[in-house]
Scaffold this motif. Structure first.
Motif, PDB file in Angstrom:
ATOM      1  N   ASP A 116     -29.133 -42.952  89.641  1.00  0.00           N
ATOM      2  CA  ASP A 116     -29.481 -45.005  89.308  1.00  0.00           C
ATOM      3  C   ASP A 116     -28.835 -45.442  89.708  1.00  0.00           C
ATOM      4  O   ASP A 116     -28.874 -46.878  89.513  1.00  0.00           O
ATOM      5  N   GLY A 117     -27.437 -44.678  89.995  1.00  0.00           N
ATOM      6  CA  GLY A 117     -26.402 -45.835  90.221  1.00  0.00           C
ATOM      7  C   GLY A 117     -26.506 -46.196  91.567  1.00  0.00           C
ATOM      8  O   GLY A 117     -27.444 -45.505  92.224  1.00  0.00           O
ATOM      9  N   PRO A 118     -25.448 -46.707  92.501  1.00  0.00           N
ATOM     10  CA  PRO A 118     -23.977 -47.619  91.359  1.00  0.00           C
ATOM     11  C   PRO A 118     -24.323 -48.557  90.885  1.00  0.00           C
ATOM     12  O   PRO A 118     -25.071 -49.227  91.886  1.00  0.00           O
ATOM     13  N   PHE A 119     -23.869 -48.363  90.135  1.00  0.00           N
ATOM     14  CA  PHE A 119     -23.407 -49.678  89.172  1.00  0.00           C
ATOM     15  C   PHE A 119     -22.054 -50.133  89.100  1.00  0.00           C
ATOM     16  O   PHE A 119     -21.018 -49.339  89.084  1.00  0.00           O
ATOM     17  N   ASP A 120     -21.775 -51.342  88.800  1.00  0.00           N
ATOM     18  CA  ASP A 120     -20.474 -52.078  89.162  1.00  0.00           C
ATOM     19  C   ASP A 120     -20.082 -52.057  87.466  1.00  0.00           C
ATOM     20  O   ASP A 120     -18.418 -51.757  87.272  1.00  0.00           O
ATOM     21  N   LEU A 121     -20.863 -52.259  86.876  1.00  0.00           N
ATOM     22  CA  LEU A 121     -20.855 -52.278  85.122  1.00  0.00           C
ATOM     23  C   LEU A 121     -21.631 -51.666  84.232  1.00  0.00           C
ATOM     24  O   LEU A 121     -22.799 -51.351  84.390  1.00  0.00           O
ATOM     25  N   VAL A 122     -21.296 -50.229  83.334  1.00  0.00           N
ATOM     26  CA  VAL A 122     -22.451 -49.958  82.694  1.00  0.00           C
ATOM     27  C   VAL A 122     -21.512 -50.592  80.942  1.00  0.00           C
ATOM     28  O   VAL A 122     -20.885 -50.409  80.726  1.00  0.00           O
TER      29      VAL A 122
END
Length: 216
Positions: A116-122
């Motif tokens: 599902d990522g990558p995210f810079d912020l959760v």
């Protein structure tokens, strides 16, 4: 509206374990209260303002436990690429009614996987951590850690005292022990989303991968 992957809806298996939020049974009151605040023009964007300061322009963000979508909506207005997930069907419906076109999925944090990522912020705010199913706190933190980019961070906040009904009595010490156990480190702890000093009433944490320490 968001860019990239944020508009893609995926059908995911839903976690079936009953949460403290379900035990409380107050999703309709929660959604109604925030809908009234939105209609009245009240400021409900404190968490989103802090989240925005942690990000470059056009960053990829996951709003985990998004409720009725207020943080997602604010970050979209800032130009970020945001995906919201929320397991409560009533709140997902409220989010879509309040913010037409909001990229929200009816989905639990525990169903997240590395793909599902990558995210810079959760972003995981609004007492989400203290309303999880009993004994799933570390699993939820692990799931959020696994979708972070290499330099990604997590913003978490919840009540330490004066907790809402059915919420977990999660102390700061217990929470930070769970962070260490799943490979997260505390970059900053504060008492409000305006970064007032840490206190015993409310906790706000900015977290990152613990292994980043060894790369310096």
């Amino acid at each position: 509206m968001s860019k990239g992957h944020a508009g893609t809806h995926k059908t995911m298996p839903m976690t079936t374990r009953r949460t403290r939020w379900q035990e409380a049974g107050n999703s309709q009151n929660f959604g109604k209260r925030f809908a009234e605040l939105v209609s009245a023009g009240e400021d409900i964007d404190g968490e989103a303002r802090l989240a925005d300061t942690l990000l470059p322009r056009g960053a990829r963000v996951l709003d985990a436990g998004a409720g009725m979508g207020r943080v997602t909506a604010a970050l979209l207005r800032c130009g970020h690429d945001v995906i919201a997930i929320e397991p409560d069907q009533a709140l997902v419906r409220q989010a879509r009614e309040t913010y037409p076109g909001l990229p929200i999925q009816e989905r639990d944090i525990l169903d997240l996987g590395p793909d599902d990522g990558p995210f810079d912020l959760v972003v995981c705010v609004g007492n989400v951590m203290v309303y999880l199913a009993e004994g799933t706190e570390r699993a939820a933190l692990h799931a959020m850690r696994d979708v972070l980019g290499e330099n990604g961070r997590i913003l978490i906040g919840f009540h330490l005292q004066d907790r809402p009904p059915h919420a977990h009595a999660y102390t700061a010490a217990e929470f930070e022990a769970d962070l260490e156990a799943v490979g997260l480190r505390v970059d900053l702890r504060a008492g409000t989303y305006q970064l007032r000093p840490a206190n015993q009433a409310y906790g706000v944490w900015i977290l990152s991968h613990a292994q980043r320490l060894s790369r310096r």
